[in-house]
Write a protein that holds these residues in place. Structure first.
Motif, PDB file in Angstrom:
ATOM      1  N   LEU A  63       0.863  -1.176   0.000  1.00  9.04           N
ATOM      2  CA  LEU A  63       0.000   0.000   0.000  1.00  9.04           C
ATOM      3  C   LEU A  63       0.899   1.224   0.000  1.00  9.04           C
ATOM      4  N   PHE A  84      -7.748  -6.305   3.784  1.00  7.68           N
ATOM      5  CA  PHE A  84      -7.830  -4.903   3.393  1.00  7.68           C
ATOM      6  C   PHE A  84      -9.204  -4.644   2.813  1.00  7.68           C
ATOM      7  N   SER A  94      -7.094   1.428   3.922  1.00  5.20           N
ATOM      8  CA  SER A  94      -6.711   1.292   2.520  1.00  5.20           C
ATOM      9  C   SER A  94      -7.405   2.292   1.608  1.00  5.20           C
ATOM     10  N   VAL A  97      -5.279   5.080  -1.285  1.00  8.51           N
ATOM     11  CA  VAL A  97      -3.912   4.632  -1.546  1.00  8.51           C
ATOM     12  C   VAL A  97      -3.879   3.738  -2.778  1.00  8.51           C
ATOM     13  N   ILE A  99      -2.713   0.128  -4.243  1.00 10.87           N
ATOM     14  CA  ILE A  99      -2.444  -1.219  -3.750  1.00 10.87           C
ATOM     15  C   ILE A  99      -1.913  -2.040  -4.912  1.00 10.87           C
ATOM     16  N   ARG A 140       1.032   1.347  10.970  1.00 10.43           N
ATOM     17  CA  ARG A 140       1.104   2.194   9.780  1.00 10.43           C
ATOM     18  C   ARG A 140       1.563   3.604  10.131  1.00 10.43           C
TER      19      ARG A 140
END
Length: 234
Positions: A63, A84, A94, A97, A99, A140
């Motif tokens: 990600l 996710f 998520s 972003v 992926i 994160r």
């Protein structure tokens, strides 16, 4: 018990579930038509988010975001057993972003409405799910802070340590990261140039902190942690 059912029973948030609940969830989880995705497949962009909840059966996903200067910054790396996606009730971090698959990846999915109803019937599972989610978001945020504030040497060490703890295999005092890792990929993950990464990786190898090979990196975790604590000066 067929393969997908066994896989769901191994997910951390489902360990406490009785078999009948696992079977019910298995009936909801359809194998995605885009499974067996090759390395480098872009699953999502900020402008085209995926709807639903997705379980990684095999493989790894990255990600990341892209800065206004065009540099990529890794938000997280997900492996087998990770989840996710987004629902109306909660976010798995998520949204907004990119992926992308880091290797051949298999995923299955559950419609968000089905998954929310499944959790509503099982408050103990909802609490466990929230605990797992909080831990993932803390990780994160920590990664974002380290990658934003550290110099390139610190960012490389921090990233490789995190990867080794999540995807590591112990080998003769070092921990090999069990995925192909090139200097360019490390550069993309921390928002640096490949040349800068190569210079620092070569230096860390001479210092005995890293071992490298073709698309392979192993790290001496104790030495790397000591280096980070002491300020990472060569």
């Amino acid at each position: 018990m067929h393969d997908k059912l066994w896989y769901l029973s191994r997910l951390n948030i489902f360990k406490a579930l009785p078999e009948e609940d696992i079977v019910e969830l298995d009936h909801m989880a359809r194998m995605s038509h885009y499974n067996a995705l090759p390395e480098g497949t872009l699953l999502q962009t900020p402008d085209s988010p995926r709807d639903g909840i997705f379980f990684i059966k095999e493989g790894k996903l990255r990600l990341y975001k892209i800065s206004t200067e065009g540099k990529q910054f890794t938000m997280g790396i997900l492996g087998k057993g990770n989840i996710f996606g987004e629902t109306d009730a909660f976010s798995l971090g998520s949204r907004g972003v990119y992926i992308e698959t880091m290797e051949e990846t298999l995923i299955c999915s559950v419609l968000k409405e089905q998954f929310e109803q499944f959790l509503l019937k099982r408050p103990h599972l909802a609490m466990k799910f929230l605990s797992e989610l909080s831990m993932m978001l803390r990780e994160r945020d920590e990664m974002l802070e380290k990658l934003a504030l550290g110099d390139v040497r610190e960012r490389i060490l921090y990233l490789l340590l995190k990867l080794s703890k999540k995807f590591g295999v112990e080998e003769d005092g070092f921990v090999r990261i069990d995925m192909a890792v090139t200097h360019q990929e490390v550069a993309n993950m921390i928002g640096a140039t490949r040349k800068a990464v190569s210079v620092i990786v070569n230096s860390l190898t001479k210092e005995g902190i890293l071992r490298t090979g073709r698309s392979m990196i192993a790290i001496h975790q104790a030495k790397a942690e000591a280096c980070l604590e002491e300020g990472c000066k060569p």
